[in-house]
Scaffold this active site. Structure first.
Site, PDB file in Angstrom:
ATOM      1  N   SER A 293       0.823  -1.210   0.000  1.00  0.00           N
ATOM      2  CA  SER A 293       0.000   0.000   0.000  1.00  0.00           C
ATOM      3  C   SER A 293       0.853   1.255   0.000  1.00  0.00           C
ATOM      4  CB  SER A 293      -0.910   0.016   1.222  1.00  0.00           C
ATOM      5  OG  SER A 293      -1.533  -1.225   1.394  1.00  0.00           O
TER       6      SER A 293
HETATM    7  N1  SAH Z   1      -0.679  -5.016   4.110  1.00  0.00           N
HETATM    8  C1  SAH Z   1       0.132  -5.313   2.964  1.00  0.00           C
HETATM    9  C2  SAH Z   1      -0.523  -4.982   1.636  1.00  0.00           C
HETATM   10  C3  SAH Z   1      -1.705  -5.839   1.402  1.00  0.00           C
HETATM   11  S1  SAH Z   1      -2.131  -6.197  -0.263  1.00  0.00           S
HETATM   12  C4  SAH Z   1       1.495  -4.651   3.042  1.00  0.00           C
HETATM   13  O1  SAH Z   1       1.778  -3.974   4.036  1.00  0.00           O
HETATM   14  O2  SAH Z   1       2.290  -4.864   2.136  1.00  0.00           O
HETATM   15  C5  SAH Z   1      -3.445  -7.301   0.153  1.00  0.00           C
HETATM   16  C6  SAH Z   1      -3.014  -8.698   0.499  1.00  0.00           C
HETATM   17  O3  SAH Z   1      -4.145  -9.404   0.959  1.00  0.00           O
HETATM   18  C7  SAH Z   1      -2.482  -9.476  -0.699  1.00  0.00           C
HETATM   19  O4  SAH Z   1      -1.205  -9.946  -0.427  1.00  0.00           O
HETATM   20  C8  SAH Z   1      -3.485 -10.617  -0.853  1.00  0.00           C
HETATM   21  O5  SAH Z   1      -2.897 -11.837  -1.280  1.00  0.00           O
HETATM   22  C9  SAH Z   1      -4.025 -10.736   0.544  1.00  0.00           C
HETATM   23  N2  SAH Z   1      -5.339 -11.381   0.656  1.00  0.00           N
HETATM   24  C10 SAH Z   1      -6.418 -11.252  -0.153  1.00  0.00           C
HETATM   25  N3  SAH Z   1      -7.435 -11.998   0.305  1.00  0.00           N
HETATM   26  C11 SAH Z   1      -6.995 -12.608   1.430  1.00  0.00           C
HETATM   27  C12 SAH Z   1      -7.585 -13.528   2.349  1.00  0.00           C
HETATM   28  N4  SAH Z   1      -8.840 -13.966   2.235  1.00  0.00           N
HETATM   29  N5  SAH Z   1      -6.838 -13.952   3.398  1.00  0.00           N
HETATM   30  C13 SAH Z   1      -5.552 -13.531   3.557  1.00  0.00           C
HETATM   31  N6  SAH Z   1      -4.942 -12.670   2.712  1.00  0.00           N
HETATM   32  C14 SAH Z   1      -5.658 -12.223   1.662  1.00  0.00           C
END
Ligand code: SAH
Length: 213
Positions: free
Chosen positions: A61
């Site tokens: 993000s």
């Molecule tokens: N917080 C992260 C950015 C998140 S991007 C950072 O600091 O870099 C969103 C993430 O959520 C992605 O890696 C995606 O694979 C994950 N994601 C999506 N659906 C999910 C689920 N049901 N359970 C766990 N992770 C999930």
């Protein structure tokens, strides 16, 4: 530009976008975003206030969004925090400086392993990355004082609301995945749930089940 100048500019950008909480700013000053985009195509742009691609087609993000969400979460030093969507591990690393214990759940094994490697390397011993579908939360470890979801859900997932302690706060982007979503803050009170709409955001969608890589 020197490292000190770089840091100054980074913090200035955060403040100008509304991140003013001094504990949040200090935590963000201590975690170098470069550590979480290493090897990526855009790793030289780690200090810029923009989202960047990471492995598995996901994104790290924008720092100001990380700051605004962390600030809205109002983390206390004794809190047990759950993050859904580890991604690069950057958000979880920041939380590790603010909370007693952080659990972060990710559906891509490759991202879990890379994030945990960085936590270990940086000796962030109070944060654990776990493989799973985070929309179910972690029933065995619940309740949580704070929950942060960093992928967009159509509604705040019920199991996560159920795992929030009374007095607890959850921050979650809500809306259709292909549109602009709303960042929502949910507070569990003695009487139920209170919802506050914070600002428009754009996140990758919360996806069901475990990823292939
Ligand atoms: N917080 C992260 C950015 C998140 S991007 C950072 O600091 O870099 C969103 C993430 O959520 C992605 O890696 C995606 O694979 C994950 N994601 C999506 N659906 C999910 C689920 N049901 N359970 C766990 N992770 C999930």
């Amino acid at each position: 530009m020197s490292d000190a100048e770089r840091k100054m500019q980074f913090l200035f950008a955060l403040r100008s976008k509304g991140v003013t909480d001094s504990r949040v700013l200090t935590a963000m000053e201590r975690i170098d975003r470069r550590d979480f985009v290493r090897g990526g195509l855009f790793s030289n742009r780690a200090d810029e206030d923009m989202p960047l691609p990471i492995a598995c087609g996901q994104t790290i993000s924008q720092p100001s969004v990380v700051g605004v969400m962390t600030q809205a979460l109002q983390v206390n030093p004794r809190d047990k925090v759950l993050e859904v969507g580890t991604g690069s591990g950057y958000q979880a690393a920041i939380l590790s400086h603010l909370a007693r214990r952080v659990y972060t759940v990710e559906r891509h094994r490759r991202l879990v392993l890379a994030a945990q490697k960085q936590f270990d390397r940086l000796q962030l011993t109070n944060v654990t990355a776990m493989l799973g579908d985070g929309s179910h939360g972690l029933p065995d470890i619940a309740p949580f004082d704070r929950i942060i979801v960093t992928a967009a859900a159509e509604d705040p997932p019920g199991p996560l609301l159920a795992q929030l302690r009374i007095g607890g706060i959850m921050v979650v982007p809500v809306g259709q995945s292909d549109a602009v979503q709303s960042l929502i803050k949910v507070t569990r009170t003695e009487d139920g749930l209170e919802y506050d709409e914070l600002r428009p955001v754009r996140f990758v969608p919360l996806v069901e089940g475990i990823g292939k890589e």
